[in-house]
Write a protein that holds these residues in place. Structure first.
Motif, PDB file in Angstrom:
ATOM      1  N   GLY A   1      -2.452   9.179  -5.994  1.00 28.34           N
ATOM      2  CA  GLY A   1      -3.187   8.136  -6.711  1.00 28.34           C
ATOM      3  C   GLY A   1      -3.337   6.877  -5.899  1.00 28.34           C
ATOM      4  N   GLN A   2      -3.227   7.029  -4.565  1.00 24.72           N
ATOM      5  CA  GLN A   2      -3.326   5.869  -3.686  1.00 24.72           C
ATOM      6  C   GLN A   2      -4.304   6.126  -2.554  1.00 24.72           C
ATOM      7  OE1 GLN A   2       0.652   5.151  -2.271  1.00 24.72           O
ATOM      8  NE2 GLN A   2       1.210   3.932  -4.055  1.00 24.72           N
ATOM      9  N   GLU A   3      -4.885   5.035  -2.074  1.00 30.38           N
ATOM     10  CA  GLU A   3      -5.707   5.097  -0.875  1.00 30.38           C
ATOM     11  C   GLU A   3      -4.781   5.205   0.344  1.00 30.38           C
ATOM     12  OE1 GLU A   3      -8.752   5.489  -0.972  1.00 30.38           O
ATOM     13  OE2 GLU A   3      -9.640   4.491  -2.693  1.00 30.38           O
ATOM     14  N   PRO A   4      -5.319   5.606   1.487  1.00 28.06           N
ATOM     15  CA  PRO A   4      -4.474   5.686   2.691  1.00 28.06           C
ATOM     16  C   PRO A   4      -3.774   4.380   3.037  1.00 28.06           C
ATOM     17  CG  PRO A   4      -6.519   6.874   3.051  1.00 28.06           C
ATOM     18  CD  PRO A   4      -6.665   6.168   1.722  1.00 28.06           C
ATOM     19  N   ASN A   5      -4.346   3.246   2.635  1.00 27.80           N
ATOM     20  CA  ASN A   5      -3.723   1.958   2.930  1.00 27.80           C
ATOM     21  C   ASN A   5      -2.674   1.559   1.898  1.00 27.80           C
ATOM     22  OD1 ASN A   5      -5.245   1.240   0.717  1.00 27.80           O
ATOM     23  ND2 ASN A   5      -6.576  -0.205   1.823  1.00 27.80           N
ATOM     24  N   GLY A   6      -2.412   2.432   0.930  1.00 26.16           N
ATOM     25  CA  GLY A   6      -1.392   2.167  -0.066  1.00 26.16           C
ATOM     26  C   GLY A   6      -1.895   1.523  -1.338  1.00 26.16           C
ATOM     27  N   GLN A   7      -3.155   1.120  -1.359  1.00 22.54           N
ATOM     28  CA  GLN A   7      -3.699   0.511  -2.574  1.00 22.54           C
ATOM     29  C   GLN A   7      -3.983   1.574  -3.632  1.00 22.54           C
ATOM     30  OE1 GLN A   7      -7.114  -1.807  -1.421  1.00 22.54           O
ATOM     31  NE2 GLN A   7      -5.864  -3.513  -0.703  1.00 22.54           N
ATOM     32  N   LYS A   8      -3.953   1.143  -4.883  1.00 16.17           N
ATOM     33  CA  LYS A   8      -4.181   2.058  -5.992  1.00 16.17           C
ATOM     34  C   LYS A   8      -5.593   2.632  -5.943  1.00 16.17           C
ATOM     35  CE  LYS A   8      -4.014   2.356 -11.044  1.00 16.17           C
ATOM     36  NZ  LYS A   8      -3.714   1.623 -12.299  1.00 16.17           N
ATOM     37  N   LEU A   9      -5.690   3.930  -6.167  1.00 18.84           N
ATOM     38  CA  LEU A   9      -6.987   4.605  -6.192  1.00 18.84           C
ATOM     39  C   LEU A   9      -7.692   4.268  -7.503  1.00 18.84           C
ATOM     40  CD1 LEU A   9      -8.908   6.682  -4.874  1.00 18.84           C
ATOM     41  CD2 LEU A   9      -7.612   8.475  -6.038  1.00 18.84           C
ATOM     42  N   THR A  10      -8.869   3.664  -7.416  1.00 21.24           N
ATOM     43  CA  THR A  10      -9.573   3.212  -8.619  1.00 21.24           C
ATOM     44  C   THR A  10     -10.904   3.923  -8.832  1.00 21.24           C
ATOM     45  OG1 THR A  10     -10.563   1.388  -7.349  1.00 21.24           O
ATOM     46  CG2 THR A  10      -8.500   0.931  -8.536  1.00 21.24           C
ATOM     47  N   THR A  11     -11.356   4.674  -7.857  1.00 21.93           N
ATOM     48  CA  THR A  11     -12.641   5.362  -7.998  1.00 21.93           C
ATOM     49  C   THR A  11     -12.423   6.821  -8.385  1.00 21.93           C
ATOM     50  OG1 THR A  11     -12.621   5.880  -5.629  1.00 21.93           O
ATOM     51  CG2 THR A  11     -13.754   3.867  -6.306  1.00 21.93           C
ATOM     52  N   PRO A  12     -13.338   7.386  -9.191  1.00 21.00           N
ATOM     53  CA  PRO A  12     -13.207   8.795  -9.571  1.00 21.00           C
ATOM     54  C   PRO A  12     -13.319   9.709  -8.344  1.00 21.00           C
ATOM     55  CG  PRO A  12     -14.764   7.645 -11.002  1.00 21.00           C
ATOM     56  CD  PRO A  12     -14.480   6.733  -9.850  1.00 21.00           C
ATOM     57  N   VAL A  13     -12.740  10.879  -8.455  1.00 26.65           N
ATOM     58  CA  VAL A  13     -12.848  11.903  -7.425  1.00 26.65           C
ATOM     59  C   VAL A  13     -13.563  13.092  -8.050  1.00 26.65           C
ATOM     60  CG1 VAL A  13     -11.574  13.503  -5.937  1.00 26.65           C
ATOM     61  CG2 VAL A  13     -10.768  11.141  -6.214  1.00 26.65           C
TER      62      VAL A  13
ATOM     63  N   THR B   1       0.991  18.611   5.560  1.00 30.85           N
ATOM     64  CA  THR B   1      -0.060  19.634   5.661  1.00 30.85           C
ATOM     65  C   THR B   1      -1.252  19.315   4.768  1.00 30.85           C
ATOM     66  OG1 THR B   1       0.840  21.023   3.878  1.00 30.85           O
ATOM     67  CG2 THR B   1       1.702  21.380   6.110  1.00 30.85           C
ATOM     68  N   LEU B   2      -1.160  18.282   3.948  1.00 30.29           N
ATOM     69  CA  LEU B   2      -2.242  17.948   3.029  1.00 30.29           C
ATOM     70  C   LEU B   2      -3.322  17.138   3.743  1.00 30.29           C
ATOM     71  CD1 LEU B   2      -0.200  16.827  -0.121  1.00 30.29           C
ATOM     72  CD2 LEU B   2      -1.110  19.102   0.396  1.00 30.29           C
ATOM     73  N   SER B   3      -4.543  17.364   3.347  1.00 28.33           N
ATOM     74  CA  SER B   3      -5.654  16.560   3.868  1.00 28.33           C
ATOM     75  C   SER B   3      -5.629  15.180   3.227  1.00 28.33           C
ATOM     76  CB  SER B   3      -6.983  17.248   3.543  1.00 28.33           C
ATOM     77  OG  SER B   3      -7.208  17.258   2.139  1.00 28.33           O
ATOM     78  N   VAL B   4      -6.382  14.244   3.795  1.00 31.26           N
ATOM     79  CA  VAL B   4      -6.439  12.890   3.228  1.00 31.26           C
ATOM     80  C   VAL B   4      -6.954  12.917   1.795  1.00 31.26           C
ATOM     81  CG1 VAL B   4      -7.533  10.623   3.422  1.00 31.26           C
ATOM     82  CG2 VAL B   4      -6.600  11.744   5.464  1.00 31.26           C
ATOM     83  N   PRO B   5      -8.028  13.662   1.477  1.00 32.14           N
ATOM     84  CA  PRO B   5      -8.470  13.717   0.073  1.00 32.14           C
ATOM     85  C   PRO B   5      -7.388  14.264  -0.868  1.00 32.14           C
ATOM     86  CG  PRO B   5     -10.209  14.497   1.516  1.00 32.14           C
ATOM     87  CD  PRO B   5      -8.989  14.346   2.368  1.00 32.14           C
ATOM     88  N   GLU B   6      -6.643  15.259  -0.406  1.00 37.46           N
ATOM     89  CA  GLU B   6      -5.577  15.807  -1.248  1.00 37.46           C
ATOM     90  C   GLU B   6      -4.481  14.777  -1.481  1.00 37.46           C
ATOM     91  OE1 GLU B   6      -5.337  20.571  -0.404  1.00 37.46           O
ATOM     92  OE2 GLU B   6      -4.910  19.237   1.298  1.00 37.46           O
ATOM     93  N   ARG B   7      -4.134  14.046  -0.445  1.00 35.46           N
ATOM     94  CA  ARG B   7      -3.093  13.033  -0.597  1.00 35.46           C
ATOM     95  C   ARG B   7      -3.527  11.935  -1.555  1.00 35.46           C
ATOM     96  NH1 ARG B   7      -0.879  12.037   5.599  1.00 35.46           N
ATOM     97  NH2 ARG B   7      -0.805  14.240   6.216  1.00 35.46           N
ATOM     98  N   ARG B   8      -4.791  11.571  -1.521  1.00 37.91           N
ATOM     99  CA  ARG B   8      -5.294  10.532  -2.420  1.00 37.91           C
ATOM    100  C   ARG B   8      -5.124  10.955  -3.873  1.00 37.91           C
ATOM    101  NH1 ARG B   8     -10.710   9.898  -2.205  1.00 37.91           N
ATOM    102  NH2 ARG B   8     -10.760   7.706  -2.811  1.00 37.91           N
ATOM    103  N   VAL B   9      -5.475  12.185  -4.186  1.00 34.99           N
ATOM    104  CA  VAL B   9      -5.391  12.651  -5.570  1.00 34.99           C
ATOM    105  C   VAL B   9      -3.939  12.883  -5.976  1.00 34.99           C
ATOM    106  CG1 VAL B   9      -6.019  14.522  -7.147  1.00 34.99           C
ATOM    107  CG2 VAL B   9      -7.706  13.632  -5.532  1.00 34.99           C
ATOM    108  N   LEU B  10      -3.137  13.408  -5.066  1.00 34.29           N
ATOM    109  CA  LEU B  10      -1.741  13.680  -5.408  1.00 34.29           C
ATOM    110  C   LEU B  10      -0.976  12.386  -5.658  1.00 34.29           C
ATOM    111  CD1 LEU B  10       0.495  15.801  -5.741  1.00 34.29           C
ATOM    112  CD2 LEU B  10       0.976  15.556  -3.298  1.00 34.29           C
TER     113      LEU B  10
END
Length: 333
Positions: A163-175, A152-161
């Protein structure tokens, strides 16, 4: 909550019934355990006296020796609740209203679920429940306990929850101009509640899981358990019911355990099942046998398990302070 101690035939039939999956969770806890052992010797420990056989009327309040190295049901439930709360507070910092329906009722519901699982460790054991529900799980136990599905989470919510991009890579940019913690809000929550779970600590918990699974496996094939099952079967024949052991009664093809409720025939068999369990002491024998195998495993792994118990105690000590800090929904920024 893998099901230790079940053969292929039993595992296949369990896949069709919700509470049989729950029994797997009970046997592993926490739903929790895998088969295979790191080296506990079979049989009871030579350094301990023989295990006394109790005569319990339910398995809910029985505590196997390896439970001392795992969180109590209350600690486990509180820890899960706090992880959700820390995630919720973290996500609010990025403008997301995460887990809006979370409440401390989660703790009580989770403990109640655990109690039902444990009451069925060796098959059903509570007469009042059997008379009402047969072999069926209670509604609250059969349902998911997660307060919000990840889907039920949106893509932005999943990224923050995560800490990964949709492709599985580590999230490195601020939100929203704010750095995301390592592992996202989920990683932050896990570290906050569990502390520094090093590889050694995790190996300790994995060891407990393996030893519990192996002890359960061995107890299922122990001749003492086979003998008490034969006595139970004889008792059931005296009531006009033919089953080789308590598992066979549960797995009777007549029961639709995914239906809304039991048939009168299911209730009749379930209540007879418990009556014969109490008459032949199926619960006490199973518990004593499994306790013996767990004691042997503890003796064989005393040093590793001591470290696991110490870490478990330190986690438990943090819970009251974390509850004072996080036991409330975050306020809007």
């Amino acid at each position: 909550m893998a099901a230790p101690g079940v053969n292929t035939e039993r595992a296949a039939s369990r896949s069709r019934a919700a509470w049989l999956a729950a029994l797997s969770a009970a046997a592993l806890a926490a739903s929790l355990l895998v088969s295979g052992c790191g080296g506990g010797a079979p049989g009871t420990s030579a350094t301990r006296p023989p295990v006394a056989t109790p005569t319990p009327t339910t398995t809910v309040d029985l505590r196997l020796p390896l439970n001392a190295y795992l969180p109590t049901p209350e600690e486990q439930a509180t820890g899960e609740y706090l992880i959700y709360r820390v995630e919720q507070h973290c996500m609010r910092g990025y403008g997301f209203r995460h887990l809006p329906h979370l409440s401390s009722d989660y703790i009580g519901t989770t403990v109640a679920t655990w109690r039902e699982y444990e009451s069925r460790r060796y098959g059903i054991s509570e007469r009042t429940i059997a008379a009402r529900r047969g072999y069926h799980l209670g509604e609250a136990t059969a349902e998911t306990r997660a307060p919000q599905a990840a889907t039920t989470l949106s893509v932005p919510e999943r990224r923050v929850l995560s800490g990964q991009e949709p492709n599985g890579q580590k999230l490195t940019t601020p939100v929203r101009n704010k750095d995301v913690p390592d592992g996202g809000c989920a990683g932050l929550a896990d570290r906050t509640v569990h502390g520094d779970r090093t590889a050694e600590v995790q190996r300790g918990y994995d060891l407990v899981a393996r030893l519990r699974g192996e002890a359960f496996d061995r107890s299922r094939s122990d001749p003492r358990v086979a003998a008490v099952n034969r006595r139970w079967s004889s008792c059931m024949r005296g009531k006009g019911l033919t089953y080789r052991d308590p598992d066979a009664a549960i797995e009777d093809a007549r029961w639709d355990l995914l239906s809304a409720g039991p048939s009168p025939a299911e209730v009749a068999v379930a209540t007879a099942d418990i009556s014969c369990k109490l008459r032949t002491n199926v619960l006490g024998v199973n518990f004593a046998v499994e306790t013996g195998y767990e004691n042997a495993a503890i003796d064989a792994h005393a040093r590793e398990l001591a470290k696991t118990r110490d870490h478990k105690a330190s986690e438990a000590e943090r819970l009251p302070g974390l509850m004072r800090k996080y036991d409330r929904a975050p306020q809007p920024s």
